[in-house]
Motif scaffolding. Structure first.
Motif, PDB file in Angstrom:
ATOM      1  N   VAL A 128     -15.270   8.107  15.459  1.00 40.29           N
ATOM      2  CA  VAL A 128     -14.727   6.753  15.360  1.00 40.29           C
ATOM      3  C   VAL A 128     -15.866   5.773  15.082  1.00 40.29           C
ATOM      4  O   VAL A 128     -16.968   5.914  15.611  1.00 40.29           O
ATOM      5  CB  VAL A 128     -14.010   6.357  16.675  1.00 40.29           C
ATOM      6  CG1 VAL A 128     -13.625   4.873  16.660  1.00 40.29           C
ATOM      7  CG2 VAL A 128     -12.775   7.219  16.896  1.00 40.29           C
ATOM      8  N   LYS A 161     -11.489   7.061  12.081  1.00 39.91           N
ATOM      9  CA  LYS A 161     -10.778   5.889  12.604  1.00 39.91           C
ATOM     10  C   LYS A 161     -11.761   4.765  12.940  1.00 39.91           C
ATOM     11  O   LYS A 161     -12.955   4.981  13.122  1.00 39.91           O
ATOM     12  CB  LYS A 161      -9.983   6.264  13.858  1.00 39.91           C
ATOM     13  CG  LYS A 161      -8.998   7.410  13.668  1.00 39.91           C
ATOM     14  CD  LYS A 161      -7.873   7.028  12.727  1.00 39.91           C
ATOM     15  CE  LYS A 161      -6.839   8.154  12.658  1.00 39.91           C
ATOM     16  NZ  LYS A 161      -5.723   7.827  11.736  1.00 39.91           N
ATOM     17  N   ARG A 221      -3.204   2.472  19.690  1.00 38.57           N
ATOM     18  CA  ARG A 221      -3.521   3.655  18.893  1.00 38.57           C
ATOM     19  C   ARG A 221      -4.430   4.592  19.690  1.00 38.57           C
ATOM     20  O   ARG A 221      -5.192   4.141  20.556  1.00 38.57           O
ATOM     21  CB  ARG A 221      -4.216   3.245  17.589  1.00 38.57           C
ATOM     22  CG  ARG A 221      -3.421   2.263  16.736  1.00 38.57           C
ATOM     23  CD  ARG A 221      -4.045   2.088  15.333  1.00 38.57           C
ATOM     24  NE  ARG A 221      -5.483   1.845  15.370  1.00 38.57           N
ATOM     25  CZ  ARG A 221      -6.034   0.648  15.534  1.00 38.57           C
ATOM     26  NH1 ARG A 221      -5.257  -0.432  15.707  1.00 38.57           N
ATOM     27  NH2 ARG A 221      -7.350   0.516  15.514  1.00 38.57           N
ATOM     28  N   LEU A 234      -9.786  12.019  15.968  1.00 34.59           N
ATOM     29  CA  LEU A 234     -10.019  10.593  15.731  1.00 34.59           C
ATOM     30  C   LEU A 234     -10.979  10.328  14.577  1.00 34.59           C
ATOM     31  O   LEU A 234     -11.308   9.166  14.299  1.00 34.59           O
ATOM     32  CB  LEU A 234     -10.569   9.943  17.014  1.00 34.59           C
ATOM     33  CG  LEU A 234      -9.738  10.131  18.290  1.00 34.59           C
ATOM     34  CD1 LEU A 234     -10.443   9.489  19.480  1.00 34.59           C
ATOM     35  CD2 LEU A 234      -8.342   9.551  18.129  1.00 34.59           C
ATOM     36  N   GLU A 264      -7.235   6.060  19.082  1.00 27.31           N
ATOM     37  CA  GLU A 264      -8.673   5.754  19.060  1.00 27.31           C
ATOM     38  C   GLU A 264      -9.008   4.551  19.936  1.00 27.31           C
ATOM     39  O   GLU A 264     -10.094   4.476  20.535  1.00 27.31           O
ATOM     40  CB  GLU A 264      -9.157   5.514  17.619  1.00 27.31           C
ATOM     41  CG  GLU A 264      -8.529   4.340  16.899  1.00 27.31           C
ATOM     42  CD  GLU A 264      -7.262   4.697  16.127  1.00 27.31           C
ATOM     43  OE1 GLU A 264      -6.935   3.987  15.151  1.00 27.31           O
ATOM     44  OE2 GLU A 264      -6.618   5.712  16.498  1.00 27.31           O
TER      45      GLU A 264
END
Length: 457
Positions: A91, A62, A356, A59, A358
């Motif tokens: 993230v 993101k 998604r 991830l 994330e």
């Protein structure tokens, strides 16, 4: 089409907060242990296993956008509580708080421009968002966490048309009575454990020549909402949770015998000149007193009892010690008997508009006991119904009391009724007719007028 949320009311109370400080220390994930002003520590000391996020893939880089009505200063501990997730996953959580959230989130969803995540403070608003077709069902990992860490009642509020969309986030307890521990000790008063004992205590105080209760329902365009909380609390206690559910969904009428009994039970307190309005005036003075000021006379010794939610703590002056041995504290508004534990409250729910990886990972994190404990360490004036929340991590005595009430195995939690009713009722007729009732309108006229306002199918 649904009424203002309990969260909205919390924000009104907290906007003028003088006595709630923020403890901004948070254990965040990743790297060597740090000793800096942010209070960040490594994953090991935080008790967080970053490997749990590997199920969502790589991830790094993101971004997840979060939109909410939780604004400054309450937004600071929220942002701090994401550090662990951000350090573990790479993230970036982009947080946006907006006082107009409850109208703007619908505008954005309908326009096809929703955020990735929204914190929704009412089941009714959640349903409206689902009806736009833009909300997505919660992933299995979040559903499983909700089953594990929250009761069935909480999961039901995040469910629309049989599909689960939103795990709970924070919570507030409305079934509280504020009092002065010193007064109770000096005068030999005891905390009531049943409704009968509450009435006996009120009579005992009134017999001294003092008015035991004080109240205020002024709140601008929302004047009257504190009365609706009283009625909802007594609807639960006089009639039980099943009747409450039917009343909220209009399976039984607003002017039926169950509702009338609840209003009359509230009237025994709020429309009783021997009981109110301590230190302020007569019954009618309740409508002219702001809800923020409604319970402050406890500090002056001219009032002994004030029914209001956990978030009311923010309205006492900064120097006020709010604790079991302090200037002010609260007790659970008792049920019919000592074993009956109906709890009226509110909270927020995490709904996503994207699936998604994330976004799913962040939803997962917010539904864990890990996040609940990180958030507890990061702030005062916040609590969750998450069963994995360690009460020792809470820094505020009222938060501790609220958590104990929510975690009681006998607790039967029900969401604020006016927040789940159509706006024509919950944030209009219910509030306005409650105000008219306080200023002299009889109960039969009041409940008939509210029933007449219910939208026809």
């Amino acid at each position: 089409m649904f009424g203002q949320s309990g969260s909205s009311r919390s924000r009104v109370a907290l906007a003028g907060a003088l006595g709630v400080g923020l403890v901004l220390s948070l254990a965040a994930c990743g790297g060597d242990k740090k000793d800096d002003s942010s209070g960040s520590t490594d994953a090991a000391s935080a008790g967080i296993d970053c490997a749990q996020f590997s199920q969502f893939g790589d991830l790094k880089g993101k971004t997840v956008s979060v939109y909410t009505g939780i604004v400054t200063p309450e937004d600071t501990p929220h942002k701090k509580s994401y550090e662990a997730f951000e350090k573990c996953t790479g993230v970036t959580v982009k947080y946006e708080g907006d006082k107009s959230f409850e109208t703007q989130i619908l505008v954005r969803a309908k326009a096809g421009n929703p955020p990735d995540i929204a914190y929704v403070p009412q089941p009714g608003l959640l349903k409206q968002l689902v009806d736009t077709g833009k909300a997505v069902e919660a992933p299995k990992e979040v559903s499983d966490n909700t089953d594990k860490w929250f009761g069935k009642d909480w999961k039901s509020y995040g469910t629309v048309n049989g599909k689960f969309y939103a795990a709970p986030l924070g919570a507030n307890v409305k079934s509280l009575v504020w009092y002065s521990p010193k007064e109770f000790k000096d005068k030999g008063y005891t905390i009531p454990t049943t409704l009968d004992e509450l009435k006996q205590l009120s009579d005992k105080i009134a017999a001294t020549g003092s008015k035991p209760w004080c109240a205020g329902i002024g709140s601008g365009d929302a004047t009257g909402w504190p009365v609706t909380d009283w009625v909802e609390d007594f609807m639960l206690r006089v009639n039980g949770v099943d009747a409450y559910d039917k009343w909220v969904s209009h399976e039984i009428p607003f002017n039926g015998p169950e509702s009338t009994a609840a209003w009359n039970a509230v009237g025994d307190y709020l429309k009783n000149d021997k009981f109110v309005n301590g230190g302020i005036g007569d019954v009618k003075s309740i409508a002219a007193t702001s809800f923020q000021d409604g319970g402050l006379n406890i500090l002056e010794g001219t009032c002994s009892l004030h029914r209001q939610a956990s978030f009311y703590a923010a309205n006492f002056p900064k120097a006020t010690k709010i604790a079991e041995d302090g200037d002010i504290y609260a007790f659970y508004l008792p049920g019919k008997d000592a074993s009956s534990k109906p709890v009226l409250g509110g909270g927020e729910f995490v709904v996503a508009f994207a699936d998604r990886p994330e976004v799913k990972a962040f939803q997962y994190y917010l539904s864990t006991e890990i996040w609940a404990n990180q958030k507890a360490k990061a702030s005062s004036g916040w609590v969750s119904a998450n069963k994995g929340l360690n009460i020792e991590n809470l820094t505020n005595p009222i938060d501790v009391l609220s958590a104990k009430i929510l975690q009681d195995p006998n607790a039967q939690f029900r969401f604020d009724g006016s927040d789940m009713m159509p706006a024509a009722v919950g944030s209009n007729a219910f509030w306005k007719q409650a105000t008219a009732w306080i200023t002299g309108q009889d109960t039969a006229t009041t409940v008939n007028n509210i029933e007449a306002a219910w939208p026809k199918k």
